[in-house]
Scaffold this active site. Sequence first.
Site, PDB file in Angstrom:
ATOM      1  N   GLY A 194       2.634   8.935 -61.392  1.00 12.90           N
ATOM      2  CA  GLY A 194       3.894   8.884 -61.835  1.00 12.90           C
ATOM      3  C   GLY A 194       4.658   7.769 -61.237  1.00 12.90           C
ATOM      4  O   GLY A 194       4.426   7.461 -60.349  1.00 12.90           O
ATOM      5  N   ASP A 195       5.719   7.269 -61.845  1.00 16.84           N
ATOM      6  CA  ASP A 195       6.728   6.197 -61.106  1.00 16.84           C
ATOM      7  C   ASP A 195       8.095   6.555 -62.118  1.00 16.84           C
ATOM      8  O   ASP A 195       8.247   7.389 -62.648  1.00 16.84           O
ATOM      9  CB  ASP A 195       6.103   4.753 -61.309  1.00 16.84           C
ATOM     10  CG  ASP A 195       7.010   4.017 -60.244  1.00 16.84           C
ATOM     11  OD1 ASP A 195       6.752   4.208 -59.201  1.00 16.84           O
ATOM     12  OD2 ASP A 195       7.794   3.155 -60.851  1.00 16.84           O
ATOM     13  N   ASN A 222      14.432  11.347 -58.608  1.00 20.76           N
ATOM     14  CA  ASN A 222      13.779  12.077 -58.104  1.00 20.76           C
ATOM     15  C   ASN A 222      13.648  11.968 -56.526  1.00 20.76           C
ATOM     16  O   ASN A 222      13.941  12.893 -55.853  1.00 20.76           O
ATOM     17  CB  ASN A 222      12.064  12.290 -58.423  1.00 20.76           C
ATOM     18  CG  ASN A 222      11.217  13.250 -57.614  1.00 20.76           C
ATOM     19  OD1 ASN A 222      11.523  14.434 -57.733  1.00 20.76           O
ATOM     20  ND2 ASN A 222      10.108  12.780 -57.107  1.00 20.76           N
ATOM     21  N   THR A 265       8.196  12.219 -51.859  1.00 19.39           N
ATOM     22  CA  THR A 265       8.679  10.804 -51.443  1.00 19.39           C
ATOM     23  C   THR A 265      10.188  10.972 -50.777  1.00 19.39           C
ATOM     24  O   THR A 265      10.365  10.467 -49.795  1.00 19.39           O
ATOM     25  CB  THR A 265       9.044   9.967 -52.762  1.00 19.39           C
ATOM     26  OG1 THR A 265       7.601   9.965 -53.504  1.00 19.39           O
ATOM     27  CG2 THR A 265       9.371   8.487 -52.193  1.00 19.39           C
ATOM     28  N   LYS A 314      -0.875  -0.757 -59.383  1.00 22.23           N
ATOM     29  CA  LYS A 314       0.313  -0.176 -60.126  1.00 22.23           C
ATOM     30  C   LYS A 314       0.100  -0.832 -61.666  1.00 22.23           C
ATOM     31  O   LYS A 314      -0.619  -1.607 -61.984  1.00 22.23           O
ATOM     32  CB  LYS A 314       1.621  -1.069 -59.552  1.00 22.23           C
ATOM     33  CG  LYS A 314       2.957  -0.171 -59.980  1.00 22.23           C
ATOM     34  CD  LYS A 314       2.934   0.907 -58.729  1.00 22.23           C
ATOM     35  CE  LYS A 314       4.215   1.496 -58.812  1.00 22.23           C
ATOM     36  NZ  LYS A 314       4.598   2.650 -57.847  1.00 22.23           N
ATOM     37  N   LYS A 340      -4.901   3.159 -56.135  1.00 22.97           N
ATOM     38  CA  LYS A 340      -4.006   4.294 -56.311  1.00 22.97           C
ATOM     39  C   LYS A 340      -2.577   3.707 -56.211  1.00 22.97           C
ATOM     40  O   LYS A 340      -2.309   2.999 -55.534  1.00 22.97           O
ATOM     41  CB  LYS A 340      -4.203   5.134 -54.917  1.00 22.97           C
ATOM     42  CG  LYS A 340      -3.220   6.274 -55.052  1.00 22.97           C
ATOM     43  CD  LYS A 340      -4.000   7.411 -56.025  1.00 22.97           C
ATOM     44  CE  LYS A 340      -2.981   8.670 -55.971  1.00 22.97           C
ATOM     45  NZ  LYS A 340      -2.216   8.337 -57.319  1.00 22.97           N
ATOM     46  N   GLN A 384       1.927  -1.584 -52.567  1.00 25.78           N
ATOM     47  CA  GLN A 384       1.219  -0.271 -52.519  1.00 25.78           C
ATOM     48  C   GLN A 384       0.022  -0.453 -51.693  1.00 25.78           C
ATOM     49  O   GLN A 384      -0.370   0.728 -51.023  1.00 25.78           O
ATOM     50  CB  GLN A 384       0.897   0.007 -54.244  1.00 25.78           C
ATOM     51  CG  GLN A 384       0.274   1.751 -54.105  1.00 25.78           C
ATOM     52  CD  GLN A 384       1.543   2.585 -54.215  1.00 25.78           C
ATOM     53  OE1 GLN A 384       2.390   2.213 -54.965  1.00 25.78           O
ATOM     54  NE2 GLN A 384       1.432   3.604 -53.574  1.00 25.78           N
ATOM     55  N   LYS A 410       1.353  -0.172 -48.317  1.00 30.26           N
ATOM     56  CA  LYS A 410       1.912   1.269 -48.160  1.00 30.26           C
ATOM     57  C   LYS A 410       0.629   2.148 -47.837  1.00 30.26           C
ATOM     58  O   LYS A 410       0.722   3.248 -46.858  1.00 30.26           O
ATOM     59  CB  LYS A 410       2.728   1.580 -49.198  1.00 30.26           C
ATOM     60  CG  LYS A 410       3.351   3.184 -49.325  1.00 30.26           C
ATOM     61  CD  LYS A 410       3.915   3.195 -50.719  1.00 30.26           C
ATOM     62  CE  LYS A 410       5.111   2.622 -50.985  1.00 30.26           C
ATOM     63  NZ  LYS A 410       5.985   2.873 -52.203  1.00 30.26           N
TER      64      LYS A 410
END
Length: 450
Positions: free
Chosen positions: A169-170, A244, A213, A130, A94, A115, A118
């Site tokens: 998304g990123d 964002n 986030t 990622k 993920k 990630q 996290k």
Amino acid sequence: MNEHATKNQQAFYEWLETRNPNQPEFVQAVKELSGDVFPIVEDNKHYQDAQVLQRLSEPDRVISFRVCWQADDGTIQINRGWRVQHSGLIGPYKGGIRFHPSVNESILKFLGFEQTFKNALTGLSLGGAKGGADFNPQGHSDAEIMRFCQAFMNELYRHIGETKDVPAGDINVSSREIGYLFGQYRRLVNNFAGALTGKDIEFGGSHVRVEATGYGLMYFVKEMLEHVDEKVADKRICISGAGNVALHAALKAIDLGATVLTLSSSQGVLQHKKGFSEDDIRTLLSKKGSSSERLKSLVNSETISWHDDQKPWSVECDIALPCATQNELDGSDAKKLIENGCRWVAEGANMPCTADAIDAFEDACVPHVPGKASNAGGVALSGLEMAQNAAFVSYDFDNLDKRLQDIMANIHKRCTGDGKLSDGKIHYRRGANIAAFKRVADALVAQGIG
């Protein structure tokens, strides 16, 4: 740490640098975590026998591929895409997809590594990954962006799936790009499944995902302050970035009664002497164009000013929230913050503080929260979107917002549990790293060699 452990740690660093030449971001991320967990490894024979640090410092796989697509003028464009599947030990891979010219293997390996830990902190069953491409959507037409996303998915679809790898998304990959990516995935596999998150509500997306986030960052800050009998209300906050995360963190900070003094882009800082209003932030969220263009549109002669080539960190504040990109806040920035009375720092981006900055905060006893803890709200909501997709249900905003608050409170609890010092203070970075590492390392040991 004893002398024997120090020698072993140095040997590990030499091994790491030899195996990953010219990958400074990845090496930095691994060193930052391993420095906190090495004593635990030295005291655990199972971890030593299983070579957990070495194995967790090597991605499961790094997939690199060519992306060919056609521009509006008929020319063929060639980009490079990647997916770094770092660890699937505690769940399907993920992590986000990033489209930006700066994307390279080192950055994606560092992001995939971060990630993994996290995701472990959220308590959800999610591995770490990622991906991205060295493509910049800025300046391209919708049709070109659609064709690029479709070409990117023509390769990526082989490697993802709802129980295998679930991208999100990123940077430069928002609901528009996710829609194009998901549409092509659905056509290629002839199957409607939750193989991506961050989708529009109409086809499997989740409420709160856009806000998660930034909101999650402020929910963590709220927990951090309440832990020492303080409140967010009336605190002065400096935020970097205008994307964002930064804007939704600002919205929630204002909602909690704080005064948000800055936002920024790579070109400068927008400062509001009295603090931005909710209307200011919503105006920025509604505007199109580059970050700098959007920020400059708010400038007026009285209270809102723009400062070229500046950072937010020279403005007096109580709380600093770096929300832009990796290594944006260095040692000199940290010293300015400390001199100006900053009392808390929480990361809204991935590894935005350099090693020198972290050292400065620790020397000054300023609590500093790493992104793997305070930035985890987005992936937490992605996990909840995956659960909704699997059950073919949709929860309302208030339900999901409450669950997000609970997850961030639980992450704070994990950090304080493993980060409590002998004097009762909390070392948030160490607590986050140890709590996340133990969950992933225990899974690695339990699953044997492979």
